[in-house]
Write a protein that holds these residues in place. Structure first.
Motif, mmCIF file in Angstrom:
data_model
loop_
_atom_site.group_PDB
_atom_site.id
_atom_site.type_symbol
_atom_site.label_atom_id
_atom_site.label_comp_id
_atom_site.label_asym_id
_atom_site.label_seq_id
_atom_site.Cartn_x
_atom_site.Cartn_y
_atom_site.Cartn_z
ATOM 1 N N ALA A 262 0.540 -0.943 -0.458
ATOM 2 C CA ALA A 262 0.051 -0.353 -0.007
ATOM 3 C C ALA A 262 0.521 1.210 0.102
ATOM 4 O O ALA A 262 1.587 1.614 0.691
ATOM 5 C CB ALA A 262 -0.814 0.226 1.501
ATOM 6 N N SER A 263 0.948 1.851 -1.118
ATOM 7 C CA SER A 263 1.348 3.270 -1.008
ATOM 8 C C SER A 263 1.590 4.036 0.260
ATOM 9 O O SER A 263 2.904 4.307 0.332
ATOM 10 C CB SER A 263 1.438 3.748 -2.170
ATOM 11 O OG SER A 263 1.645 2.957 -3.261
ATOM 12 N N GLY A 264 0.398 4.956 -0.058
ATOM 13 C CA GLY A 264 0.436 5.519 1.151
ATOM 14 C C GLY A 264 1.130 6.595 1.467
ATOM 15 O O GLY A 264 1.369 7.386 0.183
ATOM 16 N N GLU A 265 2.582 7.214 2.275
ATOM 17 C CA GLU A 265 3.382 8.198 1.579
ATOM 18 C C GLU A 265 4.872 7.847 1.130
ATOM 19 O O GLU A 265 5.806 8.424 1.039
ATOM 20 C CB GLU A 265 3.830 8.413 3.195
ATOM 21 C CG GLU A 265 2.038 9.260 3.994
ATOM 22 C CD GLU A 265 3.628 9.952 5.202
ATOM 23 O OE1 GLU A 265 4.010 9.357 5.803
ATOM 24 O OE2 GLU A 265 2.451 10.546 5.749
ATOM 25 N N ILE A 266 4.739 6.148 0.688
ATOM 26 C CA ILE A 266 5.853 6.046 -0.097
ATOM 27 C C ILE A 266 6.065 6.910 -1.325
ATOM 28 O O ILE A 266 4.729 6.557 -2.470
ATOM 29 C CB ILE A 266 6.238 4.272 -0.046
ATOM 30 C CG1 ILE A 266 6.076 3.480 1.665
ATOM 31 C CG2 ILE A 266 7.087 3.533 -1.136
ATOM 32 C CD1 ILE A 266 5.352 2.504 1.077
ATOM 33 N N PRO A 267 6.719 6.778 -1.765
ATOM 34 C CA PRO A 267 6.571 7.965 -2.907
ATOM 35 C C PRO A 267 7.310 7.107 -4.010
ATOM 36 O O PRO A 267 7.201 6.074 -4.055
ATOM 37 C CB PRO A 267 8.395 8.643 -3.457
ATOM 38 C CG PRO A 267 8.980 8.617 -1.378
ATOM 39 C CD PRO A 267 8.247 7.765 -0.927
ATOM 40 N N ASN A 383 6.415 2.323 -6.647
ATOM 41 C CA ASN A 383 6.830 2.590 -5.870
ATOM 42 C C ASN A 383 7.665 2.153 -4.987
ATOM 43 O O ASN A 383 8.026 1.054 -5.345
ATOM 44 C CB ASN A 383 5.498 2.628 -4.291
ATOM 45 C CG ASN A 383 5.776 0.623 -4.119
ATOM 46 O OD1 ASN A 383 7.001 0.280 -3.041
ATOM 47 N ND2 ASN A 383 4.394 0.469 -4.258
ATOM 48 N N ILE A 384 8.814 2.954 -4.217
ATOM 49 C CA ILE A 384 10.611 2.860 -4.000
ATOM 50 C C ILE A 384 10.591 1.901 -3.245
ATOM 51 O O ILE A 384 11.378 0.952 -3.675
ATOM 52 C CB ILE A 384 10.820 3.757 -3.105
ATOM 53 C CG1 ILE A 384 12.441 3.679 -2.951
ATOM 54 C CG2 ILE A 384 10.348 4.171 -1.705
ATOM 55 C CD1 ILE A 384 13.008 5.087 -2.573
ATOM 56 N N GLU A 385 9.658 1.459 -2.465
ATOM 57 C CA GLU A 385 10.101 -0.392 -1.747
ATOM 58 C C GLU A 385 10.091 -1.184 -2.595
ATOM 59 O O GLU A 385 10.978 -2.061 -2.492
ATOM 60 C CB GLU A 385 9.074 0.121 -0.452
ATOM 61 C CG GLU A 385 9.033 0.306 0.387
ATOM 62 C CD GLU A 385 10.671 0.333 0.880
ATOM 63 O OE1 GLU A 385 11.117 0.032 1.530
ATOM 64 O OE2 GLU A 385 10.996 2.394 1.186
ATOM 65 N N GLU A 386 8.536 -1.512 -3.840
ATOM 66 C CA GLU A 386 8.612 -2.696 -4.701
ATOM 67 C C GLU A 386 10.067 -2.340 -5.292
ATOM 68 O O GLU A 386 10.200 -3.390 -5.608
ATOM 69 C CB GLU A 386 7.489 -2.571 -5.260
ATOM 70 C CG GLU A 386 6.078 -2.579 -3.732
ATOM 71 C CD GLU A 386 5.419 -2.257 -4.476
ATOM 72 O OE1 GLU A 386 5.183 -2.174 -6.067
ATOM 73 O OE2 GLU A 386 4.417 -3.422 -4.390
ATOM 74 N N TYR A 387 10.277 -0.986 -5.847
ATOM 75 C CA TYR A 387 11.940 -1.429 -6.319
ATOM 76 C C TYR A 387 13.013 -1.528 -5.903
ATOM 77 O O TYR A 387 13.389 -2.300 -6.650
ATOM 78 C CB TYR A 387 11.839 0.887 -7.171
ATOM 79 C CG TYR A 387 13.324 0.744 -7.623
ATOM 80 C CD1 TYR A 387 13.294 0.751 -8.755
ATOM 81 C CD2 TYR A 387 14.087 1.470 -6.714
ATOM 82 C CE1 TYR A 387 14.915 1.197 -8.881
ATOM 83 C CE2 TYR A 387 14.844 1.811 -7.301
ATOM 84 C CZ TYR A 387 15.690 1.633 -8.495
ATOM 85 O OH TYR A 387 16.714 2.085 -9.162
#
Length: 667
Positions: A262-267, A383-387
């Protein structure tokens, strides 16, 4: 690799006793006056052996083998038992084509029973030049028994068989060299040519394809491939079969669902996957919408259908069901099922490197098609975490200790946020290659690295002012990281100063010429030191014959056959930051990063070399001794492994490589 460690210990002791003279020589060695060592030594005391070794070390770097010979002979006049002087004298005699004199020096080691793989290797080289093939082969095989990791031995055996016109065995040993060190990409071309001499055109074609995959700009490879395809029916048949199999494979491919974060605040960031291509093909795992740059809906795409994006005149178009959708600027591909993934066909990774390949890769996220210069850029919106799920396992071995993986995750996350908009003019933030960070989609993902990303979610490194740190990293620093100011000319940055990669530093940096030569040939006690039979990133030797050296340099600068390669300036911790190459058609100066590419993509700039010339004054072979892999600035990834293996946690690791930094949770 050092020849005799006891000798080094004595030299280090003498060095400490002469600190003032030593520092004077160091100042000279790290200046831009290296091309005139005689002037420096005119009024310099040479009452001790270390001074002579330092001077000879510089002469070798400049290809002044006759002058180096004179210095080593002076050393032996002082003490005929100086083992290192005998060894170096054997080599410089070899470089001068004085093979009988070289053999006499080799006999010193036989008579004193002080032999190792290098003694037998150089003995074999001498005998090969004398065309004593059986004796040379015996010496090379003895060297291999003593150390199977030295790729130069395989290459010399291959050259021996090639001279004897035993092309099958030559190919066999060139292949062994590549298997031991895949950086020797030029050997693929030699293999292709040898197969051609054997009239084995099928295998010749296969190796020309390898050459072309690594370097698509290699005109000789392209011409050979086209010639074979036009003239050999068997290849035409095989290509049709391959294309048929590929089509069937793509038809049954179903891009799998991956649980999204869930993206939320994740860029959400923009990653360039393909740059300035003429055609793109893809298949999405769910239905999707095509939207224009203002977010307006254009059409609905169907899951598991193949779509193509091509260029027609000055307009790009998406083709589907025999219809075409034209667009001038950009379109967005937005999945309806956010857990679905998309397979993109023919993604190229690692162009110019031995791991270069074109393959179909599946990615998370949505996509943007961006038209630029009448070509197409494909951009992944993720999103940066999935990247990071795709980046961390592409940058570091997944089997390493979790604390090492967590350190890499924080460094990569910080680097990403620090460098957003790096490719702004091309429509994206970062590329998916070594230029930014290697990103290979979902099939590179790994449970351990995903956990490392999750357990450090949102964590980044900042300085005392709360600004993102420039978290550069490379595979192996070789024992000491480089200061960013020295190698890239940045302003002084405390978090990117050079650090010794170990517990206790017994080396006095900057090192004088001789001690620097010892540094790149020894195995110092540092975190990133070599482990395993196939380790080649910590200490290595890169060999080129005249043909290969000229080929690599002339890819960048058309200066013809190479006469000399000269070091101009070094950084404090040894990295070569300026180099002069003299060719028959001109002289060129190269700076830090391009040096590695010019010299056949050598692994690092922490190098010393020695070379010989032919009767016309051109380099006919060069041996480059190196330490580490990469630019050496910031975090040393193999050092991270070493620190984690000793019990250090990821915060301690990051503090070591990025001094005066702090971890905060950004989101």
């Amino acid at each position: 690799m050092i020849l005799f460690h006891a000798l080094l210990a004595i030299f280090l002791f003498l060095n400490m006793c002469m600190a003032d003279d030593f520092m004077s020589f160091v100042d000279f060695y790290y200046s831009k006056n290296l091309n005139n060592p005689e002037k420096y030594y005119k009024n310099y005391s040479t009452d001790n052996i270390i001074d002579y070794f330092n001077l000879a070390s510089i002469y070798k770097e400049f290809g002044e083998n006759e002058k180096a010979t004179a210095i080593y002979k002076k050393i032996l006049e002082i003490n005929n038992e100086e083992v290192r002087a005998h060894f170096e004298l054997a080599k410089v005699y070899y470089f001068q084509k004085k093979y009988k004199d070289a053999e006499k020096e080799i006999n010193f080691f036989l008579n004193t029973n002080k032999v190792n793989w290098e003694v037998y290797f150089w003995w074999g080289c001498i005998l090969l030049k004398e065309k004593k093939y059986n004796d040379a082969l015996e010496k090379f095989n003895t060297a291999l028994k003593l150390d199977t990791r030295k790729v130069v031995i395989y290459i010399k055996i291959a050259q021996l068989y090639e001279e004897k016109e035993n092309f099958e065995e030559a190919i066999n040993y060139y292949k062994k060299a590549i298997a031991a060190d895949k950086a020797y990409t030029e050997l693929n071309k030699k293999i292709a040519k040898l197969y051609e001499k054997m009239k084995d055109f099928i295998n010749s074609y296969k190796y020309w394809v390898i050459v072309n995959n690594i370097d698509p700009k290699d005109m000789e490879a392209s011409e050979k491939i086209n010639y074979y395809m036009a003239n050999i029916d068997e290849l035409k048949t095989k290509l049709k079969e391959y294309n048929k199999e590929l089509k069937q494979k793509r038809e049954i491919n179903i891009p799998p669902d991956k649980k999204t974060i869930a993206s939320g605040e994740i860029p959400i960031i923009k990653i360039g996957l393909l740059k300035e291509v003429y055609s793109i093909s893809f298949k999405c795992g769910s239905d999707f919408e095509i939207r224009d740059e203002k977010g307006k809906f254009i059409l609905k795409g169907e899951k598991l259908k193949e779509y193509n994006i091509d260029f027609d005149s000055d307009r790009a178009f998406l083709s589907f069901n025999n219809e075409k959708l034209y667009f001038k600027d950009r379109i967005f591909i937005m999945r309806q099922n956010k857990d679905s993934t998309t397979t993109i066909y023919n993604i190229q990774h690692g162009e110019g490197f031995y791991w270069s390949e074109k393959k179909d890769i599946t990615y998370r996220g949505d996509f943007m098609i961006y038209v630029i210069n009448k070509k197409i850029n494909l951009i992944n919106l993720i999103n940066i975490e999935e990247y990071l799920y795709g980046v961390v396992p592409s940058e570091i071995p997944t089997q390493w200790h979790k604390e090492a993986l967590k350190a890499q995750a924080v460094a990569a996350r910080t680097y990403t946020l620090r460098h957003l908009d790096r490719h702004r003019k091309e429509g994206f933030d970062l590329c998916a290659t070594q230029h930014c960070a290697v990103y290979k989609g979902i099939y590179s993902e790994n449970k351990k690295t995903n956990e490392a990303v999750d357990e450090t979610a949102g964590e980044v490194l900042v300085d005392k002012d709360g600004k993102f740190v420039d978290t550069f990293y490379s595979h192996c620093c070789g024992g000491h990281t480089q200061d960013v100011t020295d190698v890239w000319g940045f302003k002084r940055i405390k978090s990117l100063k050079g650090v010794f990669d170990g517990e206790k530093n017994t080396w006095q940096f900057p090192l004088s010429p001789f001690y620097f030569e010892e540094w790149v040939r020894s195995i110092p006690d540092v975190y990133c030191r070599s482990t395993g039979d196939n380790e080649i990133s910590f200490r290595w030797i890169r060999y080129f014959d005249a043909e290969s050296l000229t080929m690599y340099i002339n890819k960048k600068e058309k200066i013809g056959i190479i006469k000399d390669i000269e070091p101009i300036k070094r950084a404090k911790y040894g990295a070569l930051i300026e180099m002069r190459v003299i060719g028959e058609k001109g002289i060129k100066i190269f700076k830090f990063d391009p040096i590695r590419n010019i010299l056949g993509k050598i692994r690092s700039n922490v190098v010393k070399w020695e070379y010989s010339k032919n009767e016309k004054g051109f380099i006919d072979e060069i041996f480059i001794y190196g330490a580490g892999w990469g630019h050496g600035v910031g975090m040393c990834q193999r050092g991270v492994k070493g620190m984690a293996d000793t019990g250090k946690n990821y915060k301690e690791i990051l503090s070591h490589y990025y001094p005066e930094t702090y971890i905060i949770k950004k989101y």
